[in-house]
Design an enzyme around this catalytic site. Structure first.
Site, PDB file in Angstrom:
ATOM      1  N   ASP A 163       4.794 -10.296   1.521  1.00 32.71           N
ATOM      2  CA  ASP A 163       4.260  -9.048   2.060  1.00 32.71           C
ATOM      3  C   ASP A 163       3.167  -9.279   3.087  1.00 32.71           C
ATOM      4  O   ASP A 163       2.515 -10.316   3.116  1.00 32.71           O
ATOM      5  CB  ASP A 163       3.701  -8.199   0.914  1.00 32.71           C
ATOM      6  CG  ASP A 163       2.641  -8.951   0.140  1.00 32.71           C
ATOM      7  OD1 ASP A 163       2.842 -10.155  -0.131  1.00 32.71           O
ATOM      8  OD2 ASP A 163       1.594  -8.355  -0.175  1.00 32.71           O
ATOM      9  N   GLU A 164       3.007  -8.268   3.937  1.00 32.12           N
ATOM     10  CA  GLU A 164       1.822  -8.135   4.781  1.00 32.12           C
ATOM     11  C   GLU A 164       1.496  -9.361   5.645  1.00 32.12           C
ATOM     12  O   GLU A 164       0.419  -9.930   5.556  1.00 32.12           O
ATOM     13  CB  GLU A 164       0.603  -7.787   3.893  1.00 32.12           C
ATOM     14  CG  GLU A 164       0.785  -6.466   3.174  1.00 32.12           C
ATOM     15  CD  GLU A 164      -0.440  -6.057   2.368  1.00 32.12           C
ATOM     16  OE1 GLU A 164      -0.688  -4.852   2.260  1.00 32.12           O
ATOM     17  OE2 GLU A 164      -1.145  -6.951   1.847  1.00 32.12           O
ATOM     18  N   VAL A 165       2.431  -9.722   6.492  1.00 30.13           N
ATOM     19  CA  VAL A 165       2.127 -10.729   7.509  1.00 30.13           C
ATOM     20  C   VAL A 165       1.832  -9.978   8.801  1.00 30.13           C
ATOM     21  O   VAL A 165       2.690  -9.248   9.292  1.00 30.13           O
ATOM     22  CB  VAL A 165       3.334 -11.678   7.724  1.00 30.13           C
ATOM     23  CG1 VAL A 165       2.993 -12.744   8.747  1.00 30.13           C
ATOM     24  CG2 VAL A 165       3.770 -12.281   6.404  1.00 30.13           C
TER      25      VAL A 165
ATOM     26  N   HIS B  94       0.830  -1.203   0.000  1.00 32.74           N
ATOM     27  CA  HIS B  94       0.000   0.000   0.000  1.00 32.74           C
ATOM     28  C   HIS B  94       0.860   1.247   0.000  1.00 32.74           C
ATOM     29  O   HIS B  94       1.958   1.255   0.547  1.00 32.74           O
ATOM     30  CB  HIS B  94      -0.885   0.004   1.243  1.00 32.74           C
ATOM     31  CG  HIS B  94      -1.850  -1.129   1.246  1.00 32.74           C
ATOM     32  ND1 HIS B  94      -1.466  -2.412   1.529  1.00 32.74           N
ATOM     33  CD2 HIS B  94      -3.177  -1.167   0.980  1.00 32.74           C
ATOM     34  CE1 HIS B  94      -2.529  -3.211   1.433  1.00 32.74           C
ATOM     35  NE2 HIS B  94      -3.569  -2.485   1.097  1.00 32.74           N
TER      36      HIS B  94
END
Lengths: 695, 695
Positions: free
Chosen positions: B322-324, B2
């Protein structure tokens, strides 16, 4: 295959009442938005909601064709609604739609098989019942047509339908000879035929300009007669399967003894002339014809038919037979001698001889011959089917003598008639209406014809659809189905649905216009679009009357005439406004304002378009029509002003203005275009001649 | 993945000069209508005519891929011109276009292969020369773009071009995880990529919401993780071949250890949580993550990668990363114990451990790992490629330490930015501009990203194109190619050409609007069309801010928000008019009339649309935006009246009107729509506050 006739405006007045009231009746008992209209419809209460939980199951007799129909149905449902349909969970309850089929249909679809079905829609679920898969397929199409957007989501109204076709032969002819039409285009037209329940694809697959079938026995047919543009046997088998999946028979037509130059490029020994031959690029009735006096001709045809009879499983086999001008026969001494020795008094008798021999060969290959009117000669076998380009008189006369026939006169899509005009033509109408019942049964139905002088894969859809749906309704729905206003309203809905099927009859236009325009400003492109939407291509056989150089099969089809619609909705709506305005004796100010705005816009088209005509040769080609149309609109606007001012045109002025309109029409013809607004413009001028004083 | 940022209006003023003058310069030496712009262009005299005699031959190295490219080229040429191209006769002279290729390219396309070509067009003929087929393919695309309609027919201008890409990695990511995108849609996007010379298709093929690849080793992955919506291995092999034919590499991405719920439906033992798991329907950063502490996880991945490494031959293999959010790890005592025993101080360290293990496995399968910023941790192997959603700072920092990277920040197509904004983003811009030359080389290029929360096969083209062509130009053309006005002009031409390629980025809209409208009068449908063309979908991550119920992957994408364009040309043109009008101090009467007509039309949209909102739930959904937009246009119109009358708005009035516009914008947001005309409306209100006295 030609007929003459003058373009008539369809009954605009019939629409007048409708237009004012249709929105009030949206929820009422008016005809369902279904095309063709079913034989019997009973409305119920409520509606069946269509959402992501929708499921479809089969009961009774089952085959793989039904599974493929299910896939197709669900894809179409997703497109129509935009709803994502997930695989049903294992513990799902009753299906939303259950299709019950009693037994199989014939392995090769036959003329006259049961195509009936019943369809029941209730708020709790829907059911289709059919004797065999043909009816089941038709029922699925009707169900799709019932689905519409509502204030609460997508739904199908509760209804009981009992349906079967009026005629067993409901065909579309596509001419792949004059222009090669790619298979993907033919396939999406089969999809369109399925949607409107047509059941015969008549494949006109050879002509002067091309021989389009791969032949293993006589490979020079496709190798030398097609410019490399032909269908392989594998493709054809796949295509026939594709058609069968949609309850459609595929009948090939090998036109002979005329319309056959493409055969002679590789096999000049078949011809009556000396040769050598090359693929024809021009249209019309040309000289080359097979030699009917040589046994080797029949030997060739026997072997060729043998190969094609296996490739095309349909019972019927079309041998053309039309438009032999006899010039090659007359110029050939050997043929003259043959005629003399057999005491034949003219070429018609020679052709009858040929036709008889060909029919015998076909019988050996267990095929039923079909041909154009010309094959109907005294004494010909009663097994033949006559396809009539001449008309219902010819058909009725043949039926009286015990011959079967199908009508194509009145259904020539290439001539640019209105849907209403096609709709008015009934195979069992006219003199056929007076036939005895058992004779009437010999009239099997009809076929619309898409001759391909001026179409290719890019614009052919727009010449077939949506008008073909009106013909399909004529051939399917009960005899009394003749409400033109209702037809147009349902046709409008069907046009949209056919886009989801994949036809490009509307989408083709913008890209074609972009090609004509090149990089353009919105103003310029808007003018071109307005012009394209207002004009139509010339009608009947007049398209090449006003141009210097005859078109050929090599001429690019990239001009404005190729990008307009055969029937302009825009023009129809404008004419409607003018009719209502004139009926109001020029007193309806709202109508006047609408008409004035439209005319004012049209008068500016030519100025707005001009920069394009300097940059693009394709836009330049349209310039005469653009100038003519803007000036004609100006005549209409001036007339409107006179009505408004209460200053009637003198008779002289009126005459001058009407003459001017004729001149503008001729000028538009230079781009092979016509102004369908002409009668409305004339109506305004006439009205201005009798203008009441309004203020 | 993002990034934040505020939507900025692109430099409208830059276009002002252009709009007034472009038509005058149509024949001048302005940039060719080619996109991306070539590295070096020298114009010559005259032009090469393109007619039905056009031929294309190859010289030098040859392979079947070139023959297929020839077929594709000729088909596209036929579409662009509408000219029928016949097979060349045997005694034909020199070919119109000769393509000479020196030698083969790598069997599996590699990063950094020579993609250069030269193209010479002269009135007598054209020549492409390339080291290998990659350059030849690019040259053919440039030649197609050169062809345009002229006063004398179709032609390509005389020119000498030397061309090669600025960056070796020019990619488009399509997310097939959140929504399944049918293969035919992906294929036509490959066609679009070929047209603008992009060379990497990044296939984001698994995510929380779907696992889209058939696995023979672990069939429960696709069987239970995809709702039946997945690609078979045969389809994937065919797709990769299709891409190679177009000089495009295919890199798969299996996002892990997060973004992986769909794996766990069939194989819950891979997860850190207890399970059972089901396919996710919601968006966002969710909890499920692989268990990085279990050896069986790596054993599974080793076997799985082995299978996928064979299926996807590309050197690079994307492992997401990404994004854990770490919630499942924190909630799992065994994982906590593992971290403790290894002295890991946070989840980032745990993920680094996982990432390292996965990279080791990939190395064993001879693949180079690619991952999002998160995989760039201290000590990680220098072989990795970092794909940055964070931005050029992150990329430059990594390059300084010797790591290769590609930029995606600024190229997220799903966020609805303007083409100009994407165009302004340069992978080697910002801090990267200060890097040493050898460090700069580590910045391989960039990738646009089409995340699929709100798209499916029906509307995805319109979210990718034409804006993606601006990104393609950024990645191919020389660094100094920054003229926004020129970009938009060429983008407009490219948009049209991409339609001939088969993309539906424009054509999709009318059918979607018809679905929303149902049967509609021209007035009603016209209102809906005007509304759709004026509005855009909400930007960035704000789309769901104003709606009550969160969208899921099962929500139908059939509403107005799904049918509008991300960037409205209509709005851009309107804003341009307003800018020019305000610059004229309100004195330009022609501009005023144009603006007034547009605003007057917009004020009527809501009334005209109302009947539809009573009949269709989909139209009803758009009603708030329709009301808001018509009222906002009325504010603009009132301001224009004040300027005309020379009766300035008081400060209070102005404030009130500006506040009203904000309110209307919020109201439009209720349909997830935004009014891109808002700044222009505000500009009019501001100008009305300082209105000069005109009469």
């Amino acid at each position: 295959m030609h007929y003459s006739g003058r373009r008539v405006r369809w009954g605009l007045l019939a629409l007048l009442a409708l237009l004012g009231t249709r929105m009030l009746h949206a929820q009422s008992n008016e005809p369902l938005n279904v095309m063709p209209l079913p034989a019997k419809v009973q409305r119920g209460d409520g509606a069946l909601k269509i959402d992501s939980g929708f499921t479809l199951t089969f009961a009774g007799y089952h085959e793989a064709r039904l599974d493929r129909a299910r896939q197709r149905f669900l894809r179409q449902l997703r497109r129509l609604t935009g709803i994502l349909l997930l695989p049903p969970s294992k513990d799902a309850g009753a299906a939303t739609l259950t299709v019950t089929t009693d037994h199989e249909s014939k392995p090769t679809q036959e003329l006259g098989e049961d195509e009936s079905y019943t369809l029941d829609v209730a708020p709790a679920g829907a059911k289709i019942h059919a004797a065999n898969p043909l009816g089941a397929l038709h029922g699925l199409q009707t169900f799709l047509q019932l689905i519409s957007v509502t204030p609460d989501g997508f739904a199908a109204p509760a209804v009981h339908i009992e349906d079967q076709p009026r005629f067993p032969w409901r065909g579309l002819l596509i001419d792949s000879g004059r222009h090669f039409i790619p298979l993907e285009v033919l396939k999406r037209n089969l999809d369109g035929m399925e949607a409107v329940k047509m059941n015969v694809f008549h494949w006109h697959i050879s002509d002067y300009q091309g021989f389009r079938v791969e032949s293993h026995k006589f490979p020079k047919l496709h190798e030398q007669g097609s410019d490399g543009l032909y269908y392989t046997q594998e493709e054809i088998r796949d295509f026939i399967e594709y058609a069968r999946d949609r309850a459609i028979r595929v009948m090939p037509e090998f036109d002979m003894p005329g319309h056959s130059t493409s055969w002679f490029v590789g096999y000049p020994e078949l011809a009556s002339g000396k040769g050598p031959y090359s693929i024809e690029r021009k249209w019309g009735v040309l000289d080359p014809a097979m030699d009917p006096t040589e046994e080797k001709t029949y030997k060739f045809l026997n072997e060729f038919f043998g190969e094609m009879a296996r490739l095309f499983p349909d019972q019927f086999f079309h041998i053309g037979g039309d438009e032999v001008n006899g010039k090659e026969w007359d110029a050939n001494a050997k043929i003259q001698a043959f005629k003399k020795s057999r005491k034949m008094k003219d070429n018609a008798e020679l052709q009858a001889y040929f036709s008889g021999r060909v029919q015998e060969i076909l019988a050996k290959h267990k095929k039923t011959p079909v041909g154009w009117d010309e094959i109907f000669v005294p004494g010909v076998s009663k097994t033949i089917v006559i396809q009539s380009w001449r008309g219902t008189e010819a058909l009725a006369a043949a039926a009286k003598m015990g011959y079967r026939g199908i009508l194509s006169n009145g259904y020539y899509l290439d001539l640019g008639s209105t849907a209403a005009r096609h709709y008015a033509v009934d195979p069992a109408g006219g003199p056929a209406a007076l036939l005895m019942p058992e004779q009437k049964k010999l009239i099997l139905g009809g076929e619309s014809c898409m001759w391909s002088e001026y179409v290719n894969g890019e614009n052919i859809d727009s010449r077939i659809w949506p008008r073909n749906a009106a013909i399909a309704e004529r051939l399917w729905s009960p005899e009394g189905t003749t409400d033109v206003a209702s037809m147009y309203e349902r046709l409008n809905a069907e046009t949209q649905r056919l886009e989801w099927v994949g036809l490009t009859h509307r989408a083709f236009q913008r890209t074609m216009l972009q090609r004509i325009a090149g990089p353009a400003s919105p103003t310029e492109f808007g003018a071109l679009l307005s012009l394209a939407q207002a004009l139509e291509h010339q009608k009947e056989y007049t398209r090449e009357d006003s141009i210097a150089v005859q078109q050929t099969s090599l001429s690019p089809l990239n001009r404005l005439v190729d990008a307009v619609y055969p029937e302009s909705d825009f023009s129809r709506q404008f004419s409607l406004l003018v009719d209502r305005f004139v009926l109001s004796a020029g007193k309806d100010a709202v109508l006047e304002a609408q008409i004035r705005a439209q005319l004012a816009d049209w008068t500016t088209i030519d100025d707005r378009l001009r920069p394009l005509t300097l940059r693009s040769h394709l836009a330049k080609d349209a310039a005469p029509s653009s100038a003519a149309f803007s000036q004609a609109a100006k005549v209409g606007l001036d007339a409107l002003d006179r009505i408004r001012k209460g200053a009637p045109l003198s008779d002289d002025e009126k005459k001058k203005q009407l003459a001017a309109l004729q001149t503008f029409e001729k000028q538009a013809n230079q781009s092979q275009l016509t102004m369908p607004e002409l009668p409305a413009f004339q109506e305004l001028v006439e009205a201005a001649g009798n203008a009441p004083k309004l203020n």
